[in-house]
Scaffold this motif. Structure first.
Motif: not given
Length: 469
Positions: A280-298
């Protein structure tokens, strides 16, 4: 006159039978109840005479309070010894449902209650050992944490419940022996709560405090939030300390196997919970990284648009500067140079040059930011790939553990079925033993009849011989 004749010193058959039965018994318990009826005492076989006294006892009887202290000390010895042996045989952390641990707390409660003074309050008479345990906080500052935890526990409304919770927390902290020694050494303070002949004021209390040192090898994990410590009835179960050589020896091997399987099952379940939490912790970290990835892409897209607009501005400024140079050359060739127009042109050229330099610097800064963002995007993509691989491995381990858990549950069910079959076989064997004992008795009676008949025949044969002579 028959009453005045001296009795023979030879033991009667009844006395011999009683003595033999007492010696064959492993433990003989004599239960005594004190005046207030709050606790029981135990006497062992060595304290009981197996032969009748030749003379009546003219000596003064023992002090009953001293007998109570001795019995409580013996019970504490048995309880502590049984708890340590059973805990070492199990080899795992003890919980609140463990029967020897519950009996140990009951025995300690009786020891602390012995010789308590009754205090009168406006609610009536109060008799609790919680006041004596609160002295530990004054004598040992590190015990203040336990006292504060006991006072903060929800659901404890009586001093008795607080005292029971204090004993459990001290055992978990492995400081119970040290705390008991601390308060026993201060008898001047204990005299406020105990009588002069109480167990805590005599040598037996110091012996019990020394015995408690052995409990430091035990790991206890006790949960007291859902346990009703106020209304529990502390009754000593003496059957736990009586030696039983029956089916305990027969089913020891099966119980050991069941215990091992249950330990393995608990370990796998605990490991399963830890792995689920890490997943569950790793899944939460992956979700956070995906959000930061989309933000950096924008942000990268915005920076690219800004670079394009800056490049267009640079090209436009270059075109305007070239156009102005051409017009200046044409105006110089066509007409004589005018000083005022030439100064304005030079001023405008400087401004355009500065503007161009600013635009180039901003363009370089934007290009550097773009490179940094691209590098961070690559690192984030690499980290996400690694996390996804780890997540896949953890899921595979979780599936393997689930399979192992199912296998262990099947083993535990089969072990339970085997234990039931063993108990049924033991019951059948006991029935056969009873039947065989009945047949043995019948054979003994028939043998007695045969012996009587033989004696009769011998007597008849003797009479016949006498008649013939």
């Amino acid at each position: 006159m028959s009453d005045l004749t001296p009795q023979s010193e030879t033991p009667t058959p009844t006395t011999d039978k009683i003595t033999q039965a007492a010696r064959e018994t492993i433990y003989l318990c004599n239960f005594r109840v004190s005046v207030d009826g709050e606790w029981l005492c135990l006497r062992e076989l060595n304290d009981i005479s197996l032969t009748p006294d030749p003379e009546p006892a003219h000596e003064d009887p023992k002090d009953p309070i001293a007998i109570e202290r001795l019995n409580l000390m013996n019970m504490a010895k048995l309880s502590i010894k049984g708890l340590i042996e059973s805990a070492l045989n199990l080899g795992r952390t003890l919980d609140s449902d463990y029967a020897p641990l519950q009996q140990f707390f009951v025995v300690m409660e009786h020891c602390l209650k012995h010789g308590l003074k009754t205090k009168k309050t406006f609610l009536g008479q109060n008799k609790s050992f919680w006041g004596a345990l609160e002295l530990v906080e004054k004598l040992t500052p590190e015990a203040g944490e336990i006292t504060a935890s006991v006072k903060d526990l929800p659901g404890l409304r009586t001093p008795l419940g607080r005292g029971r919770a204090w004993l459990r927390l001290a055992l978990m902290q492995k400081k119970l022996s040290d705390y008991m020694k601390t308060i026993i050494n201060r008898k001047d303070l204990l005299s406020e709560f105990y009588e002069a002949n109480a167990l805590m004021m005599e040598e037996e209390g110091a012996v019990i405090a020394g015995l408690l040192v052995g409990l430091n090898v035990i790991d206890a994990n006790l949960c007291m939030k859902g346990e009703d410590l106020d209304s529990q009835v502390g009754v000593i179960d003496f059957s736990m300390y009586l030696k039983d050589g029956g089916h305990s020896s027969k089913s020891a091997e099966g119980d050991g196997q069941i215990t091992a399987i249950l330990d393995q099952k608990n370990y796998v379940e605990e490991l399963n919970r830890h792995l689920s939490a890490s997943v569950n912790n790793l899944q939460a970290k992956v979700d956070a990284l995906e959000k930061s990835n989309t933000k950096l892409t924008e942000e990268l897209a915005v920076a690219n648009n800004r670079i394009i607009t800056l490049q267009e501005d640079v090209e436009r400024v270059q075109e305007e500067s070239s156009y102005q140079l051409e017009t200046r050359k044409a105006s110089r060739s066509e007409s004589a140079p005018d000083g005022q127009v030439l100064g304005e042109t030079r001023k405008q050229l400087k401004e355009e040059t500065l503007l161009r330099l600013d635009v180039e610097k901003e363009l370089e800064v934007q290009i550097g930011m773009k490179q940094e963002m691209e590098l961070s995007m690559k690192m984030l993509e690499k980290d996400v790939c690694e996390k996804q691989d780890a997540l896949v491995e953890l899921r595979q381990q979780l599936e393997d553990l689930r399979v192992i858990n199912q296998q262990l549950s099947h083993k535990s069910q089969s072990a339970d079925a085997g234990s039931k079959q063993k108990s049924e076989a033991i019951a059948r064997l006991e029935e056969k033993i009873n039947q065989m004992s009945g047949t043995v008795k019948q054979m003994e009676t028939s043998e007695q009849h045969v012996v009587k008949q033989a004696r009769n025949l011998n007597s008849a044969a003797g009479k016949l011989l006498q008649l013939q002579q």
